[in-house]
Design an enzyme around this catalytic site. Structure first.
Site, PDB file in Angstrom:
ATOM      1  N   THR A  17       0.830  -1.198   0.000  1.00 18.89           N
ATOM      2  CA  THR A  17       0.000   0.000   0.000  1.00 18.89           C
ATOM      3  C   THR A  17       0.868   1.254   0.000  1.00 18.89           C
ATOM      4  OG1 THR A  17      -1.619  -1.225   1.311  1.00 18.89           O
ATOM      5  CG2 THR A  17      -1.927   1.140   1.186  1.00 18.89           C
ATOM      6  N   ARG A  21       7.815  -2.623   2.778  1.00 24.01           N
ATOM      7  CA  ARG A  21       7.972  -2.746   4.228  1.00 24.01           C
ATOM      8  C   ARG A  21       8.300  -4.184   4.574  1.00 24.01           C
ATOM      9  NH1 ARG A  21       2.982   1.067   6.299  1.00 24.01           N
ATOM     10  NH2 ARG A  21       3.724   2.899   5.179  1.00 24.01           N
ATOM     11  N   SER A 112       6.192   3.480   8.887  1.00 27.72           N
ATOM     12  CA  SER A 112       5.024   4.163   9.419  1.00 27.72           C
ATOM     13  C   SER A 112       4.717   3.797  10.866  1.00 27.72           C
ATOM     14  CB  SER A 112       3.840   3.866   8.501  1.00 27.72           C
ATOM     15  OG  SER A 112       2.730   4.613   8.895  1.00 27.72           O
ATOM     16  N   HIS A 113       3.533   3.245  11.093  1.00 30.84           N
ATOM     17  CA  HIS A 113       3.064   2.949  12.454  1.00 30.84           C
ATOM     18  C   HIS A 113       3.577   1.598  12.940  1.00 30.84           C
ATOM     19  CE1 HIS A 113       0.603   1.352   9.331  1.00 30.84           C
ATOM     20  NE2 HIS A 113       0.167   0.423  10.140  1.00 30.84           N
ATOM     21  N   LYS A 125      10.092   4.054   0.637  1.00 30.70           N
ATOM     22  CA  LYS A 125       9.045   4.462  -0.303  1.00 30.70           C
ATOM     23  C   LYS A 125       9.633   5.523  -1.222  1.00 30.70           C
ATOM     24  CE  LYS A 125       5.810   7.105   1.418  1.00 30.70           C
ATOM     25  NZ  LYS A 125       4.565   7.712   1.917  1.00 30.70           N
ATOM     26  N   ASP A 273       1.971   9.272  14.288  1.00 30.03           N
ATOM     27  CA  ASP A 273       2.583   7.944  14.165  1.00 30.03           C
ATOM     28  C   ASP A 273       4.078   8.020  13.882  1.00 30.03           C
ATOM     29  OD1 ASP A 273       2.436   8.927  11.582  1.00 30.03           O
ATOM     30  OD2 ASP A 273       2.139   6.939  10.703  1.00 30.03           O
ATOM     31  N   ASP A 275       6.022   8.077  11.228  1.00 29.98           N
ATOM     32  CA  ASP A 275       6.554   9.032  10.254  1.00 29.98           C
ATOM     33  C   ASP A 275       5.739  10.326  10.173  1.00 29.98           C
ATOM     34  OD1 ASP A 275       4.475   7.516   9.145  1.00 29.98           O
ATOM     35  OD2 ASP A 275       5.158   7.871   7.107  1.00 29.98           O
ATOM     36  N   ASP A 277       2.554  11.075   9.534  1.00 25.47           N
ATOM     37  CA  ASP A 277       1.461  11.381   8.603  1.00 25.47           C
ATOM     38  C   ASP A 277       0.089  11.009   9.148  1.00 25.47           C
ATOM     39  OD1 ASP A 277       1.834   8.682   8.345  1.00 25.47           O
ATOM     40  OD2 ASP A 277       2.143   8.688   6.171  1.00 25.47           O
ATOM     41  N   ARG A 278       0.037  10.206  10.198  1.00 26.76           N
ATOM     42  CA  ARG A 278      -1.270   9.857  10.771  1.00 26.76           C
ATOM     43  C   ARG A 278      -1.571  10.730  11.985  1.00 26.76           C
ATOM     44  NH1 ARG A 278      -2.421   3.465  10.577  1.00 26.76           N
ATOM     45  NH2 ARG A 278      -1.614   3.075   8.496  1.00 26.76           N
ATOM     46  N   GLU A 359      -8.671   9.282   5.232  1.00 24.35           N
ATOM     47  CA  GLU A 359      -8.826   7.836   5.281  1.00 24.35           C
ATOM     48  C   GLU A 359      -9.168   7.397   6.696  1.00 24.35           C
ATOM     49  OE1 GLU A 359      -6.211   5.475   2.449  1.00 24.35           O
ATOM     50  OE2 GLU A 359      -4.831   6.821   3.450  1.00 24.35           O
ATOM     51  N   GLU A 360      -9.867   6.270   6.758  1.00 23.67           N
ATOM     52  CA  GLU A 360     -10.212   5.714   8.056  1.00 23.67           C
ATOM     53  C   GLU A 360      -8.973   5.334   8.863  1.00 23.67           C
ATOM     54  OE1 GLU A 360      -9.307   2.400   8.514  1.00 23.67           O
ATOM     55  OE2 GLU A 360      -8.586   2.386   6.444  1.00 23.67           O
ATOM     56  N   SER A 361      -7.857   5.101   8.190  1.00 28.91           N
ATOM     57  CA  SER A 361      -6.633   4.663   8.853  1.00 28.91           C
ATOM     58  C   SER A 361      -5.885   5.839   9.476  1.00 28.91           C
ATOM     59  CB  SER A 361      -5.745   3.926   7.857  1.00 28.91           C
ATOM     60  OG  SER A 361      -5.455   4.761   6.753  1.00 28.91           O
ATOM     61  N   LYS A 372      -0.605  12.433   3.526  1.00 28.43           N
ATOM     62  CA  LYS A 372      -1.415  12.789   4.677  1.00 28.43           C
ATOM     63  C   LYS A 372      -0.500  13.433   5.716  1.00 28.43           C
ATOM     64  CE  LYS A 372      -1.516   8.025   6.436  1.00 28.43           C
ATOM     65  NZ  LYS A 372      -0.955   7.189   5.369  1.00 28.43           N
ATOM     66  N   ARG A 492      -8.887  -6.858   7.384  1.00 27.41           N
ATOM     67  CA  ARG A 492      -9.557  -5.686   7.931  1.00 27.41           C
ATOM     68  C   ARG A 492     -11.038  -5.779   7.587  1.00 27.41           C
ATOM     69  NH1 ARG A 492      -5.185  -2.961   9.582  1.00 27.41           N
ATOM     70  NH2 ARG A 492      -3.574  -2.218   8.152  1.00 27.41           N
TER      71      ARG A 492
HETATM   72  C1  G16 Z   1      -0.610   3.539   4.482  1.00 29.29           C
HETATM   73  C2  G16 Z   1      -1.217   4.258   3.329  1.00 29.29           C
HETATM   74  C3  G16 Z   1      -2.631   4.619   3.648  1.00 29.29           C
HETATM   75  C4  G16 Z   1      -3.415   3.386   4.045  1.00 29.29           C
HETATM   76  C5  G16 Z   1      -2.727   2.702   5.201  1.00 29.29           C
HETATM   77  C6  G16 Z   1      -3.361   1.375   5.579  1.00 29.29           C
HETATM   78  O1  G16 Z   1      -0.514   4.400   5.567  1.00 29.29           O
HETATM   79  O2  G16 Z   1      -0.504   5.426   3.020  1.00 29.29           O
HETATM   80  O3  G16 Z   1      -3.178   5.226   2.519  1.00 29.29           O
HETATM   81  O4  G16 Z   1      -4.714   3.726   4.405  1.00 29.29           O
HETATM   82  O5  G16 Z   1      -1.394   2.430   4.845  1.00 29.29           O
HETATM   83  O6  G16 Z   1      -3.203   0.480   4.533  1.00 29.29           O
HETATM   84  P1  G16 Z   1      -3.552  -1.036   4.705  1.00 29.29           P
HETATM   85  O7  G16 Z   1      -5.001  -1.076   5.121  1.00 29.29           O
HETATM   86  O8  G16 Z   1      -3.316  -1.620   3.354  1.00 29.29           O
HETATM   87  O9  G16 Z   1      -2.689  -1.613   5.785  1.00 29.29           O
HETATM   88  P2  G16 Z   1       0.828   4.504   6.399  1.00 29.29           P
HETATM   89  O10 G16 Z   1       0.528   5.521   7.460  1.00 29.29           O
HETATM   90  O11 G16 Z   1       1.054   3.110   6.929  1.00 29.29           O
HETATM   91  O12 G16 Z   1       1.870   4.919   5.431  1.00 29.29           O
END
Ligand code: G16
Length: 537
Positions: A17, A21, A112-113, A125, A273, A275, A277-278, A359-361, A372, A492
């Protein structure tokens, strides 16, 4: 001098996504990071004389991979690399630097998280010239290249001092070490009314989760906005995030949640989080879901100077609740539904079709960068609180009274065997055609499909982006497999119910029948052997 290093392909370098990673141990294999970085450079044009931004969230391996990436970039023909001091750049700050410095792109090193440390996760990335994550056509070419690569190429040079601001040369390339915070903070000062936020005398708790946002939050919240020292907690980036998951949700940021639910809670609580962005938003005694936060920010964005002329459109990922669509309808602007992944917002933002995305995430952002942006969401909330004089709870309740409420939760089943998760999804996809008309308790399926996105700007089509089951009356359940995990599969399950008038319900109660329907439809217990999700957000 440039030297060629023979190598052989790794078969597991398909970006997910958001980039590649993997466990740190995977990245530590000889040639692993080098192959991926070289493959990026092999598939992008225009490197000669161009600028590249490099930075990461400070996690374990960050500095080592940056040193290697600098030497490979120098061999690839870049004229300049801009690197955050200490190897630090939050994802939104990297996006901003790419844009304001006219860079060809950037390497953002983060998982990320996901947790960090020698036994945890790392990631790389590539972002393109608009500052956003590379679109699928680039990541597909990159993946193809990783499967054929037979050499990587680097300038022979020593490691540079990543902590000294200024310029040094590596081969023919200038490496410029910059303050990671300054340009980003200046951008935030342009978008938001800092004097009004200062004058509102709000109290706040911000949890930087020992991740990259610490230096940004200290400077912006405590120095520039005058929040009391100590407002920023866990404000020093650590290679292992203090042993925690830098994931701003109610599980991993539970201390913040407890602070915000206590009798003497501050006005506003937030977290970010790994990095940066969340975001997590919690008002005094009021948690705001990311989907609701997107809707509420969009409805009130005009109160901030950067958005005073209104929004062009609102975009959300498919699994995100439809709360934002109701705001778009009221504002008379378009609403877009994209697949999961911030990369899908880039074209809409570039084309001036959307201003705010979410996004919901736990991701929200706008056209100020192409990622983000956690602190951006925090500052827009603060600007709205300062401009209205209202509490988060009042803003939320007034919003639901005006628009109705989309009760929402996400259930994650982590570390499921990949085969079992794939079987669950395959079985679901096979029964899509026969689901409409079927009843599950009081719920009747209206439509069911596998989401496909037709990008309105370039006509590209992205299929198989998640199974949606929509019930009569606006409730729904969505199933998809995460594209960001590093071991096994994460299923999910996104649950949503719309109520026009009943806005005071308990989310768990309101979603109970949809949870039961989700299991009946997908056979979650049967396929995964799990009776409970691992994480509910
Ligand atoms: C990344 C993407 C987001 C996505 C999230 C969750 O976020 O940039 O757009 O919503 O992963 O993705 P998945 O449901 O496929 O795990 P981040 O903050 O991890 O870079």
């Amino acid at each position: 001098m440039i030297r060629d290093y023979p190598t052989t392909p790794f078969t597991d370098q398909k970006p997910g996504t958001s980039g590649l990673r993997k466990k740190v141990k995977v990245f530590q294999q000889p040639n692993y990071a080098e192959n991926f970085v070289q493959s990026v450079f092999d598939v992008i044009d225009g490197k000669q004389g161009a600028t590249l931004v490099i930075g990461g969230d400070g996690r374990f391996l960050n500095r080592e991979v940056i040193q290697v990436a600098i030497r490979i970039a120098a061999a690839a023909g870049f004229a300049r690399a801009i690197v955050g001091r200490g190897g630090i750049l939050s994802t939104p700050a990297a996006s901003n630097l790419i844009r304001i410095r006219g860079a060809l792109g950037g390497l953002v090193l983060s998982a990320s998280h996901n947790p960090g440390g020698p036994d945890e996760d790392f990631g790389i990335k590539y972002n393109i010239a608009n500052g956003g994550p590379a679109p699928e056509k680039v990541t597909e070419a990159l993946h193809a290249r990783t499967l054929t690569i037979d050499r990587w190429r680097a300038v022979e040079a020593d490691d540079i001092d990543l902590d000294a601001l200024g310029e040094v040369k590596v081969g023919e390339m200038i490496v410029e070490i910059v303050d990671p915070v300054a340009d980003y903070a200046a951008l935030m000062e342009k978008l938001f009314d800092f004097p009004a936020i200062r004058a509102a005398n709000l109290t706040m708790a911000f949890d930087a989760m020992s991740a990259v946002t610490g230096p940004y939050a200290h400077d912006i919240l405590e120095n520039r906005l005058g929040f009391a020292p100590g407002t920023v907690r866990n404000g020093t980036p650590l290679p292992d995030f203090g042993g925690h998951h830098p994931d701003p949700n109610l599980v991993h940021a539970h201390e913040l949640y407890e602070t915000m639910m206590a009798p003497d809670a501050p006005d506003f609580g937030a977290a970010s989080d790994g990095d940066g962005d969340r975001n997590l938003i919690i008002g005094r005694h009021r948690f705001v879901t990311p989907s609701d936060s997107l809707a509420m920010l969009a409805a009130n964005a005009h109160l901030a100077p950067g958005y005073k002329d209104g929004l062009k459109g609102i975009a959300r990922s498919m699994p995100t609740s439809a709360a934002a669509d109701r705001v778009a309808a009221k504002l008379g602007i378009p609403a877009y539904e994209t697949p999961t992944g911030w990369k899908f917002f880039g074209n809409l933002l570039d084309a001036g079709m959307a201003t705010i995305c979410g996004e919901e995430s736990a991701g929200t952002g706008s056209d100020h960068v192409r990622e983000k942006d956690g602190l951006w969401a925090v500052l827009l909330w603060l600007n709205i609180l300062a401009a209205t004089g209202k509490s988060v709870d009042t803003i939320a309740r007034e919003h639901w009274a005006a628009y109705g409420r989309n009760y929402y939760a996400r259930h994650d089943y982590e570390g499921v065997e990949s085969d079992r998760a794939d079987t669950l999804m395959a079985e679901l996809r096979r029964k899509l055609a026969t689901l409409p008309g079927e009843r599950f308790g009081d719920l009747e399926v209206e439509t069911a499909d596998d989401f496909a996105y037709h990008d309105p700007t370039d006509g590209s089509v992205s299929r198989n982006q998640g199974v949606r089951v929509l019930f009569v009356g606006g409730s729904r359940v969505v199933f998809r497999l995460s594209g960001t995990g590093t071991s096994g599969a994460t299923l999910r399950v996104y649950l949503e119910r719309f109520e026009a008038d009943a806005i005071d319900g308990d989310t768990t109660d309101m979603l109970a029948d949809i949870v039961a329907a989700a299991d009946a439809i997908a056979g979650i217990v049967r396929h995964t052997g799990r009776t409970e999700p691992d994480v509910v957000t």
